[in-house]
Design a protein around this motif. Structure first.
Motif, short mmCIF file in Angstrom:
data_model
loop_
_atom_site.label_atom_id
_atom_site.label_comp_id
_atom_site.label_asym_id
_atom_site.label_seq_id
_atom_site.Cartn_x
_atom_site.Cartn_y
_atom_site.Cartn_z
N VAL A 104 11.03 -19.21 37.31
CA VAL A 104 9.92 -19.42 36.32
C VAL A 104 9.59 -18.05 35.90
O VAL A 104 9.59 -16.88 36.49
CB VAL A 104 8.90 -20.30 36.73
N PHE A 105 9.56 -18.01 34.59
CA PHE A 105 8.99 -16.63 33.98
C PHE A 105 7.65 -16.69 33.35
O PHE A 105 7.13 -17.65 32.97
CB PHE A 105 10.15 -16.40 32.57
N LEU A 106 7.21 -15.57 32.93
CA LEU A 106 5.86 -15.35 32.28
C LEU A 106 6.35 -14.23 31.39
O LEU A 106 6.22 -12.93 31.93
CB LEU A 106 4.69 -15.22 33.13
N GLN A 107 6.25 -14.52 29.96
CA GLN A 107 6.42 -13.46 29.14
C GLN A 107 5.23 -12.94 28.83
O GLN A 107 4.49 -13.86 28.11
CB GLN A 107 7.39 -13.74 27.85
N MET A 108 4.52 -11.63 28.75
CA MET A 108 3.69 -11.09 28.35
C MET A 108 3.66 -10.34 27.31
O MET A 108 4.26 -9.15 27.44
CB MET A 108 2.83 -10.56 29.72
N ASN A 109 3.05 -10.61 26.08
CA ASN A 109 3.21 -9.61 25.01
C ASN A 109 1.72 -9.12 24.66
O ASN A 109 0.54 -9.82 24.82
CB ASN A 109 3.90 -10.26 23.78
N SER A 110 1.64 -8.06 23.87
CA SER A 110 0.36 -7.55 23.43
C SER A 110 -0.59 -7.29 24.53
O SER A 110 -1.92 -7.82 24.45
CB SER A 110 -0.29 -8.34 22.54
N LEU A 111 -0.21 -6.80 25.86
CA LEU A 111 -1.02 -6.65 26.95
C LEU A 111 -2.22 -5.82 26.50
O LEU A 111 -2.05 -4.74 25.98
CB LEU A 111 -0.16 -5.97 28.06
N LYS A 112 -3.17 -6.17 27.38
CA LYS A 112 -4.58 -5.47 27.19
C LYS A 112 -4.99 -5.19 28.54
O LYS A 112 -4.61 -5.61 29.50
CB LYS A 112 -5.75 -6.40 26.72
N PRO A 113 -5.85 -3.88 28.70
CA PRO A 113 -6.32 -3.75 29.85
C PRO A 113 -7.01 -4.71 30.58
O PRO A 113 -6.83 -4.88 31.97
CB PRO A 113 -7.47 -2.60 29.75
N ASP A 114 -7.48 -5.69 30.21
CA ASP A 114 -8.09 -6.82 30.80
C ASP A 114 -7.23 -7.82 31.49
O ASP A 114 -7.66 -8.57 32.09
CB ASP A 114 -9.15 -7.83 29.96
N ASP A 115 -5.72 -7.68 31.40
CA ASP A 115 -4.80 -8.43 31.70
C ASP A 115 -4.40 -7.77 32.79
O ASP A 115 -3.63 -8.49 33.70
CB ASP A 115 -3.70 -8.53 30.66
N ALA A 116 -4.73 -6.64 33.36
CA ALA A 116 -4.47 -6.00 34.42
C ALA A 116 -4.73 -6.90 35.81
O ALA A 116 -5.97 -7.07 35.98
CB ALA A 116 -5.09 -4.73 34.64
N ALA A 117 -3.88 -7.39 36.68
CA ALA A 117 -4.36 -7.98 38.16
C ALA A 117 -3.13 -8.20 38.75
O ALA A 117 -2.04 -7.73 38.22
CB ALA A 117 -4.87 -9.57 37.23
N VAL A 118 -3.21 -8.87 39.86
CA VAL A 118 -2.00 -9.46 40.74
C VAL A 118 -1.84 -10.73 40.13
O VAL A 118 -2.58 -11.28 40.20
CB VAL A 118 -2.32 -9.38 42.13
N TYR A 119 -0.61 -10.83 39.57
CA TYR A 119 -0.11 -12.23 39.36
C TYR A 119 0.48 -13.02 40.19
O TYR A 119 1.45 -12.49 41.05
CB TYR A 119 0.82 -12.05 38.02
N TYR A 120 0.11 -14.45 40.25
CA TYR A 120 0.84 -15.07 41.43
C TYR A 120 1.40 -16.47 40.80
O TYR A 120 1.09 -17.01 39.70
CB TYR A 120 -0.46 -15.91 42.24
N CYS A 121 2.57 -16.66 41.36
CA CYS A 121 3.37 -17.84 40.98
C CYS A 121 3.03 -18.94 41.94
O CYS A 121 2.56 -18.56 43.23
CB CYS A 121 4.89 -17.72 40.90
N ALA A 122 2.89 -20.23 41.65
CA ALA A 122 2.48 -21.33 42.29
C ALA A 122 3.21 -22.58 41.83
O ALA A 122 3.72 -22.73 40.83
CB ALA A 122 1.00 -21.70 42.27
N ALA A 123 3.26 -23.52 42.86
CA ALA A 123 4.10 -24.58 42.54
C ALA A 123 3.37 -25.92 43.00
O ALA A 123 2.38 -25.79 44.16
CB ALA A 123 5.42 -24.71 43.52
N ALA A 124 3.22 -26.75 42.24
CA ALA A 124 2.45 -28.19 42.47
C ALA A 124 3.31 -29.19 42.61
O ALA A 124 4.14 -29.51 41.81
CB ALA A 124 1.56 -28.38 41.44
N SER A 125 3.23 -30.06 43.74
CA SER A 125 3.91 -31.23 43.77
C SER A 125 3.52 -32.59 43.45
O SER A 125 4.27 -33.60 43.16
CB SER A 125 4.34 -31.29 45.34
N LYS A 126 1.97 -32.78 43.27
CA LYS A 126 1.42 -34.13 43.04
C LYS A 126 1.40 -34.09 41.39
O LYS A 126 1.10 -33.35 40.85
CB LYS A 126 0.33 -34.19 43.73
N PRO A 127 1.62 -35.39 40.93
CA PRO A 127 1.13 -35.62 39.38
C PRO A 127 -0.26 -35.41 39.34
O PRO A 127 -0.84 -36.17 39.96
CB PRO A 127 1.82 -37.00 39.17
N ARG A 128 -0.58 -34.78 38.23
CA ARG A 128 -2.04 -34.52 38.06
C ARG A 128 -2.27 -34.50 36.48
O ARG A 128 -1.08 -34.43 35.77
CB ARG A 128 -2.72 -33.44 38.49
#
Length: 125
Positions: free
Chosen positions: A79-103
């Motif tokens: 899975v990918f996250l393409q991030m364009n036009s980045l801003k200082p407010d976008d600075a963070a630790v980015y986490y990938c997550a997986a969900a198994s249940k339908p919601r």
């Protein structure tokens, strides 16, 4: 069970682009909805975007809509996250997550069963 490993973070300047990747283990990757969250120092972990199992439906937070794009490759368990036009407010630790249940939606931390260790994104002004 699935194990997730993020990569692609780094230091960029405001306005630059960055592409994060998340590699998933296991043979049932296509059965999980996948999401990205981020957490800046002193702040709560917040939702960024999710993509449903087929890859045809995505949803992004208002703060990143039009700038960030989530995608997946079920054949490669990625899975990918393409991030364009980045801003200082976008600075963070980015986490990938997986969900198994339908919601109905997958915008909360509790909707996900598995998490990666995170990758740091730093944006200089």
């Amino acid at each position: 069970q699935v194990q997730l490993v993020e990569s692609g973070g780094g230091l960029v300047q405001a306005g630059d682009s960055l592409r994060l990747s998340c590699a998933a283990s296991g043979r049932t990757f296509s059965s999980y909805t996948m999401g990205w969250f981020r957490q800046a120092p002193g702040k709560e972990r917040e939702f960024v975007a999710y993509i449903l199992r087929s890859g045809f439906t995505t949803y992004a937070a208002d703060s990143v809509m039009g700038r960030f794009t989530i995608s997946r490759d079920n054949a490669k368990n990625m899975v990918f996250l393409q991030m364009n036009s980045l801003k200082p407010d976008d600075a963070a630790v980015y986490y990938c997550a997986a969900a198994s249940k339908p919601r109905r939606h997958y915008r909360n931390r509790g909707d996900y069963d598995y998490w990666g260790q995170g990758t740091q994104v730093t944006v200089s002004s």
